[in-house]
Design a protein around this motif. Structure first.
Motif, short mmCIF file in Angstrom:
data_model
loop_
_atom_site.label_atom_id
_atom_site.label_comp_id
_atom_site.label_asym_id
_atom_site.label_seq_id
_atom_site.Cartn_x
_atom_site.Cartn_y
_atom_site.Cartn_z
N UNK A 1 0.74 -1.05 -0.14
CA UNK A 1 -0.10 0.14 0.08
C UNK A 1 0.85 1.32 0.09
N UNK A 2 1.76 1.29 -0.90
CA UNK A 2 2.96 2.29 -1.03
C UNK A 2 2.47 3.70 -1.34
N UNK A 3 1.19 3.56 -1.73
CA UNK A 3 0.70 5.06 -2.32
C UNK A 3 -0.49 5.58 -1.33
N UNK A 4 -0.72 4.78 -0.12
CA UNK A 4 -1.79 5.01 0.73
C UNK A 4 -1.38 6.35 1.68
N UNK A 5 -2.31 6.79 2.34
CA UNK A 5 -2.29 7.92 3.21
C UNK A 5 -1.27 7.54 4.48
N UNK A 6 -1.29 6.10 4.65
CA UNK A 6 -0.19 5.96 5.92
C UNK A 6 1.23 5.51 5.61
N UNK A 7 1.44 5.72 4.18
CA UNK A 7 2.94 5.42 3.64
C UNK A 7 4.07 6.23 4.17
N UNK A 8 3.54 7.57 4.04
CA UNK A 8 4.50 8.52 4.61
C UNK A 8 5.08 8.52 6.16
N UNK A 9 4.15 8.17 7.14
CA UNK A 9 4.62 7.83 8.35
C UNK A 9 5.30 6.54 8.36
N UNK A 10 4.83 5.80 7.76
CA UNK A 10 5.63 4.27 7.80
C UNK A 10 6.98 4.63 7.35
N UNK A 11 7.43 5.37 6.38
CA UNK A 11 8.62 5.79 5.81
C UNK A 11 9.65 6.17 7.05
N UNK A 12 8.77 7.28 7.45
CA UNK A 12 9.67 8.17 8.56
C UNK A 12 9.76 6.78 9.60
N UNK A 13 9.01 6.25 10.08
CA UNK A 13 9.24 5.27 11.15
C UNK A 13 10.25 4.26 10.65
N UNK A 14 10.29 3.91 9.42
CA UNK A 14 11.22 2.75 8.98
C UNK A 14 12.61 3.39 9.35
N UNK A 15 12.72 4.80 9.09
CA UNK A 15 14.08 5.37 9.32
C UNK A 15 14.41 5.36 10.81
N UNK A 16 13.39 5.70 11.66
CA UNK A 16 13.62 5.71 13.18
C UNK A 16 13.57 4.48 13.77
N UNK A 17 13.03 3.31 13.34
CA UNK A 17 13.28 2.00 13.79
C UNK A 17 14.61 1.49 13.39
N UNK A 18 14.83 1.72 12.27
CA UNK A 18 16.29 1.20 11.83
C UNK A 18 17.44 1.83 12.67
N UNK A 19 17.05 3.08 12.80
CA UNK A 19 18.19 3.87 13.67
C UNK A 19 18.32 3.21 15.12
N UNK A 20 17.10 2.98 15.56
CA UNK A 20 17.26 2.63 17.04
C UNK A 20 17.46 1.37 17.10
N UNK A 21 17.44 0.21 16.33
CA UNK A 21 18.04 -0.96 16.17
C UNK A 21 19.40 -1.17 15.96
N UNK A 22 20.06 -0.15 15.00
CA UNK A 22 21.53 -0.21 14.74
C UNK A 22 22.19 0.79 15.29
N UNK A 23 21.65 2.06 15.61
CA UNK A 23 22.38 3.41 15.97
C UNK A 23 23.34 3.84 14.98
N UNK A 24 22.73 3.36 13.57
CA UNK A 24 23.34 3.90 12.40
C UNK A 24 22.42 5.06 11.89
N UNK A 25 22.96 6.15 11.66
CA UNK A 25 21.95 7.29 11.39
C UNK A 25 21.59 7.39 9.73
N UNK A 26 22.31 6.60 9.07
CA UNK A 26 22.06 6.52 7.45
C UNK A 26 20.44 6.44 7.25
#
Lengths: 33, 150
Positions: free
Chosen positions: B97-122
């Motif tokens: 559902x990549x074009x849904x209204x929920x997608x932008x927040x999901x992209x943001x949270x992918x970044x946050x979750x990935x950072x919190x898991x790895x402590x890599x800011x990329x």
């Protein structure tokens, strides 16, 4: 016959089922009128 | 929701598989006051301990309900520090559902979750870059703006 969502109607019962099934609860506040 | 969204077999299956569904009338004062509900429909993802993780207010069509519920499931895991499970839910949302209204927040949270898991800011910067391309006008793109400097 189309499937239907089997809604719970009691908060405590739904939370208890959620704990048993390790699932979150989807709480729908609806307009009864 | 009762006439359009909930009868969809896909909606029924998704909700039954992933949630304990609970309906409460908005005139149930003790509950609506506890959750500060002012309009219907209000959909809330609750942990089994009763903690709120995600909320939507207003009608959701069939094409928006499941992505919104996936976002709620992802936030439920994220806010309990289960980052792998959260990333799986956000990933499913973005894949299906990549074009849904929920997608932008999901992209943001992918970044946050990935950072919190790895402590890599990329991943934070990657989230900003993905948002600027896919959703340049989204509030989530604005919230990710500082990550461009990472």
């Amino acid at each position: 016959m189309a499937a239907e969502i089997k809604w719970q109607t009691e908060m405590d019962e739904a939370l208890s089922l959620g704990r048993s099934a390790s699932k979150p609860v989807l709480l729908d506040f609806f307009n009864p009128n | 929701m009762d006439t359009v969204t909930y009868p969809e077999s896909k909606s029924v299956r998704f909700i039954e598989e992933n949630f304990i569904p609970l309906r409460i009338p908005s005139d149930s004062k003790s509950h609506s006051e506890k959750f500060n509900v002012k309009w219907t429909p209000t959909l809330i993802t609750l942990s089994p301990e009763g903690r709120e993780h995600h909320r939507t207010v207003g009608f959701l069509g069939p094409e928006e309900l499941i992505p919104s519920l996936l976002l709620g499931l992802g936030k439920y895991h994220y806010e309990n520090d289960r980052f792998d499970e959260a990333l799986a839910r956000f990933g499913q949302l973005l894949e299906e559902y990549g074009q849904s209204g929920s997608a932008p927040e999901a992209i943001f949270l992918v970044g946050v979750c990935s950072y919190k898991r790895s402590h890599d800011a990329k991943p934070l910067k990657a989230a900003y870059e993905k948002l600027t391309v896919a959703f340049p006008d989204s509030e989530w793109t604005k919230r990710a703006y500082p990550y461009r400097l990472l």
